[in-house]
Design a protein around this motif. Structure first.
Motif, PDB file in Angstrom:
ATOM      1  N   TYR A 226       0.848  -1.188   0.000  1.00  0.00           N
ATOM      2  CA  TYR A 226       0.000   0.000   0.000  1.00  0.00           C
ATOM      3  C   TYR A 226       0.888   1.244   0.000  1.00  0.00           C
ATOM      4  CZ  TYR A 226      -4.216  -2.703   1.163  1.00  0.00           C
ATOM      5  OH  TYR A 226      -5.277  -3.572   1.146  1.00  0.00           O
ATOM      6  N   ALA A 227       0.434   2.291  -0.716  1.00  0.00           N
ATOM      7  CA  ALA A 227       1.112   3.575  -0.634  1.00  0.00           C
ATOM      8  C   ALA A 227       0.763   4.220   0.706  1.00  0.00           C
ATOM      9  CB  ALA A 227       0.680   4.477  -1.787  1.00  0.00           C
ATOM     10  N   VAL A 228       1.620   5.153   1.151  1.00  0.00           N
ATOM     11  CA  VAL A 228       1.405   5.790   2.456  1.00  0.00           C
ATOM     12  C   VAL A 228       0.053   6.481   2.507  1.00  0.00           C
ATOM     13  CG1 VAL A 228       2.224   7.628   3.976  1.00  0.00           C
ATOM     14  CG2 VAL A 228       3.868   6.046   2.935  1.00  0.00           C
ATOM     15  N   ASP A 229      -0.311   7.210   1.428  1.00  0.00           N
ATOM     16  CA  ASP A 229      -1.573   7.953   1.456  1.00  0.00           C
ATOM     17  C   ASP A 229      -2.787   7.035   1.418  1.00  0.00           C
ATOM     18  OD1 ASP A 229      -1.306   7.063  -1.093  1.00  0.00           O
ATOM     19  OD2 ASP A 229      -1.452   9.010  -2.072  1.00  0.00           O
ATOM     20  N   GLU A 230      -2.591   5.767   1.062  1.00  0.00           N
ATOM     21  CA  GLU A 230      -3.694   4.813   1.094  1.00  0.00           C
ATOM     22  C   GLU A 230      -3.936   4.259   2.495  1.00  0.00           C
ATOM     23  OE1 GLU A 230      -3.843   2.615  -3.178  1.00  0.00           O
ATOM     24  OE2 GLU A 230      -2.028   2.225  -2.007  1.00  0.00           O
ATOM     25  N   ILE A 231      -2.989   4.489   3.397  1.00  0.00           N
ATOM     26  CA  ILE A 231      -3.095   3.952   4.750  1.00  0.00           C
ATOM     27  C   ILE A 231      -3.500   5.030   5.748  1.00  0.00           C
ATOM     28  CG2 ILE A 231      -1.736   2.952   6.628  1.00  0.00           C
ATOM     29  CD1 ILE A 231      -0.191   1.390   4.579  1.00  0.00           C
ATOM     30  N   LEU A 268      -2.509  -8.599   5.968  1.00  0.00           N
ATOM     31  CA  LEU A 268      -2.808  -8.893   4.570  1.00  0.00           C
ATOM     32  C   LEU A 268      -2.376  -7.708   3.725  1.00  0.00           C
ATOM     33  CD1 LEU A 268      -6.396 -10.375   5.005  1.00  0.00           C
ATOM     34  CD2 LEU A 268      -4.246 -11.627   4.779  1.00  0.00           C
ATOM     35  N   ASP A 269      -1.517  -7.984   2.719  1.00  0.00           N
ATOM     36  CA  ASP A 269      -1.062  -6.878   1.892  1.00  0.00           C
ATOM     37  C   ASP A 269      -2.087  -6.552   0.806  1.00  0.00           C
ATOM     38  OD1 ASP A 269      -0.803  -8.709  -0.144  1.00  0.00           O
ATOM     39  OD2 ASP A 269       1.383  -8.694  -0.185  1.00  0.00           O
ATOM     40  N   ARG A 270      -1.740  -5.652  -0.068  1.00  0.00           N
ATOM     41  CA  ARG A 270      -2.689  -5.176  -1.087  1.00  0.00           C
ATOM     42  C   ARG A 270      -3.207  -6.309  -1.955  1.00  0.00           C
ATOM     43  NH1 ARG A 270      -2.826   0.112  -3.183  1.00  0.00           N
ATOM     44  NH2 ARG A 270      -4.207   0.304  -4.999  1.00  0.00           N
TER      45      ARG A 270
END
Length: 822
Positions: A226-231, A268-270
């Motif tokens: 995940y990108a930082v802004d997605e988290i 769980l990753d993307r």
């Protein structure tokens, strides 16, 4: 525009004339200071209330000396610039910052001391100031100190050119260098810490009071994809594996209670892939209130996978059918599997912590120390035979692979070995060597005539029986051509056979008439093939049997048909004697087999099979001979011919059995005549050999085009394909549309050939021993010695390959083998 403004606007400060200096510079400097302060009083600068609000501008207040001292001792630097752009006055505090005295600066152009990158900014600021009477400008720029360093200053300038006492631009400058340095240090420190955090392999994170991410370092992308802004703004629970949710919540409760400890769980990753992580966290407080949690997340997926892999490897090693042992560099054992321990008469628990010397006697240790010395020099040892001693004192050999395992820096960490007890194999090899010597002696002393001829017809090699039969010496061979020994009646026939063999055909059943040195005619029967190198014929190989006596016997039978009864009686008597000799030979072979029974299972099976098949054949010979004798007394002799035919058929079968055994015995010697073998030509000969069976079954043969050539003994390659294709034809079962496929793929420098069929297949319990000699699958309905597939295995392993099978009962079987590419 005022003169100063015009000059500044044109950026001509560097061309200003310094002008004439005032007389009495010190007095003028002090007088100017007094006028500045008086001007400020008059125009509202320092006049008005003080902090207490009790003194007005009309209060006479302190005198000129008071203001002079005040100006000359404040930290800020006061500068007055003339209308011509030169410095008229500068306060003494300047010397503390720049190192220049007022004498060195007054009357000079100030732009000489300003940083080149700031000249334009200063010029523009002074231009605006000069064009606005009474105007004020603030500017930051760099000035050069006497030691050559640059110092930051903040200047407030006021246009007092029209003031009758000042008549200049007054600049008040504050030194910002220390502030700038401190700010730069803070910025660099923040940048450094941010770079450290954002380049950590571990992810740094902050959660607010609701468990939502307020900050996470870029390492989270490597862990979760995940990108930082997605988290940011999402709850951490959205990423936790459901099965680990309860445990993680308990860990967070402990952290909030001040009892936090590192916790391992799954996320769980993307892509939905499970990753193992480990977090360490603590609470965050702001003004005494709980604000959230900060922590460090470490990806431990590789470590967990390594641990699981290590557990799998240990399980494999524990259950391996070979020995595995691991020891420290000092020789102290840290792991021994059941096989290794049992081979020495111990349990694994008894050996843990023991020294490697426990496996060796005093006589064996020098060899072990030599191997250890070789390994210390960085050499791994493969397939080394090392003698060991069991707990009961029995010495035995093991075939070992020994390696020194090193860390990333190349330092040795521990010793590892795999080993196999080869005591039984050594015994078997010894018995097999003795058996091979007997077969080799049989071959060298064979009564058949063996010859090899080059493409020009010159003899390359003949055996002793050939020389003795034809009456030549080895020295005379150099002047002989193969046509020199051919009878005129067989000349054209032999010449044709020679051309066909040189073209790649393997011929059997060749009958010809030779002429000995003394002129005696010798009738022979045999076979011939050709050895090729790089696609070119090198030499023929021919094996011929002297059938002159048989031919004479046939002629005598034709001539003396009227005396058939007497001849049959004599022949029958000769057959009976031959039968007796065969019975004696069988008894001798059985006796030898019984003596070797305990030493070699293979030879026992061989003796059993041969005795069984030969006894059956001899019984047939006896039966047909007796029938022939009884039929000979009658007026019609059709029964006699049929019996003699059966006798010949049975003896041919016996000869085929012996040929199969010789093929099996010689299959392992594959490198002696290694050459480039064209598989397409080999398959052509094999299919021609099996043409009748293929036609009888209506089998479809599919051969991949462009099959690669291999480097092997051509006769052994022929044996391999002949046995595999013959085996497929034999075990087709009730298949209505029999099909055999031959294909190949290349893996590195090896060819992987496959011969597959859609026949009856092989039962699972039989697949484990199909390559063992004298073992037949499918019961008595499939006759044979049971050495076809074992011959294949020997030939393939002889040239350095491997052989295996895949089979499904009722669907078919595929045999695979590897061979070096030519």
């Amino acid at each position: 525009m005022h003169r100063v403004g015009a000059l500044l606007h044109n950026n001509h400060w560097a061309a200003f004339s310094q002008g004439s200096r005032l007389k009495g510079e010190e007095e003028n400097r002090r007088s100017l200071a007094r006028r500045i302060w008086r001007g400020r009083q008059k125009h509202g600068g320092f006049a008005g209330k003080d902090k207490g609000g009790c003194r007005r501008g009309d209060d006479p207040g302190p005198g000129d000396e008071y203001f002079r001292l005040l100006v000359e001792n404040i930290n800020d630097v006061i500068t007055v610039i003339n209308a011509d752009g030169t410095v008229r006055y500068i306060s003494p505090s300047n010397e503390r910052y720049s190192g220049f005295s007022h004498e060195e600066l007054e009357g000079r152009n100030p732009l000489q001391f300003i940083h080149p990158d700031d000249v334009t900014t200063v010029t523009e600021s002074l231009t605006r100031l000069a064009s606005t009477p009474g105007g004020v400008e603030e500017t930051e720029y760099r000035i050069r100190s006497k030691d050559g360093n640059w110092r930051y200053v903040h200047t407030v300038g006021k246009n007092m050119l029209e003031h009758p006492l000042i008549r200049g631009i007054v600049l008040t400058a504050s030194d910002l260098s220390e502030l700038k340095d401190a700010k730069r240090v803070l910025v660099n420190r923040e940048k450094r810490y941010r770079e450290i955090v954002e380049n950590l392999n571990d992810a740094v994170f902050n959660l607010d009071g609701q468990g939502r991410f307020t900050y996470v370092s870029p390492a989270i992308t490597r862990i979760s994809r995940y990108a930082v802004d997605e988290i940011i703004g999402h709850s951490f629970l959205e990423f936790v594996h459901p099965d680990d949710m309860e445990g993680l919540l308990k860990s967070l409760e402990a952290t909030l209670a001040g009892r936090g400890e590192p916790f391992e769980f799954r996320v769980l990753d993307r892509d939905g892939t499970v990753r193992h992580v480990r977090t360490s966290s603590r609470t965050l407080f702001r003004e005494g209130d709980l604000a959230g949690i900060t922590g460090l997340m470490t990806d431990i997926t590789d470590r967990r996978q390594a641990e699981e892999e290590a557990q799998r490897f240990k399980a494999i090693a524990d259950n391996a059918n070979y020995g595995v042992a691991i020891a420290e560099i000092s020789g102290k054992l840290t792991y021994v599997n059941d096989y290794f321990a049992d081979a020495h008469g111990y349990t694994p628990a008894e050996l843990e912590g023991k020294d490697l010397s426990v496996f060796h006697s005093a006589e064996q240790l020098p060899r072990v120390l030599d191997l250890t010395h070789q390994m210390s020099g960085g050499k791994d040892l493969n397939a080394v035979e090392v003698w060991h001693t069991r707990r009961d004192g029995e010495a035995f050999p093991m075939l070992m692979n020994l390696v020194v395992v090193r860390d990333n820096t190349g330092n040795p960490c521990f010793l590892a070995t795999t080993a196999v007890d080869i005591m039984d194999r050594k015994r078997w090899e010894e018995a097999l060597r003795e058996s091979e010597e007997r077969y080799r002696d049989l071959f060298e002393n064979a009564s058949d005539l063996i010859q090899s001829v080059d493409p020009e017809g010159r003899f390359v090699y003949v055996n002793r029986a050939w020389l003795e039969t034809l009456g030549y010496t080895p020295e005379e061979l150099a002047d002989l051509n193969y046509l020199d020994i051919i009878h005129p009646d067989s000349m054209s026939h032999c010449a044709e056979m020679f051309e066909r063999v040189m073209a790649g055909e393997s011929l059997a059943g060749i009958e010809a008439k030779f002429v000995a040195k003394d002129g005696m005619e010798i009738v022979v029967e045999g076979s011939a093939s050709c050895r090729f190198e790089e696609g070119k014929p090198v030499s023929t190989r021919g094996i011929f049997r002297n059938i002159t006596e048989r031919k004479k016997a046939e002629e005598e039978l034709e001539l003396y048909r009227g005396h058939l009864e007497e001849l049959v009686e004599e022949r029958t008597l000769a057959l009976m004697k031959a039968n007796e000799r065969l019975q004696e030979e069988i008894a001798e072979r059985i006796r030898v087999g019984e003596e070797l029974e305990e030493k070699n299972i293979e030879l026992d099976a061989f003796a059993h099979t041969v005795s069984h098949d030969l006894r059956g054949s001899l019984s047939l010979i006896r039966g047909f001979a007796q029938t022939a004798r009884s039929e000979a007394g009658r007026d019609e002799y059709g029964g006699f011919d049929e019996c003699v035919g059966h006798i010949i058929e049975v003896t041919q079968r016996m000869e085929d059995f012996v040929a199969s055994i010789l093929a099996y015995a010689g299959a392992r010697h594959s490198t002696v005549d290694a050459e480039r073998v064209d598989i397409a030509m080999v398959l052509r000969d094999v299919l021609e050999e099996n043409e009748k069976n293929i036609a009888r079954l209506g089998a479809e043969i599919s051969i991949q085009s462009g099959l690669p050539a291999i480097h092997a003994d051509r006769s052994h390659a022929y044996q391999v394909f002949s046995n595999l294709i013959g085996n497929s034809l034999k075990y087709m079962g009730d298949c209505r549309q029999p099909r055999i496929e031959v294909n190949c793929r290349e893996e590195g420098d090896m060819a992987v050939y496959c011969v597959g069929d859609n026949g009856a297949g092989i039962e699972e319990e039989e697949q484990g021993y199909v390559f063992e000699p004298f073992r037949r699958c499918g019961g008595p309905s499939h006759p044979g010695l049971g050495i076809g597939l074992s011959t294949v295995k020997r030939a393939v392993e002889g040239w350095g390959g491997e052989v295996w099978l895949e089979s499904t009962p009722g669907e078919g079987t595929s045999f695979y083998f590897t061979a070096p590419l030519a």
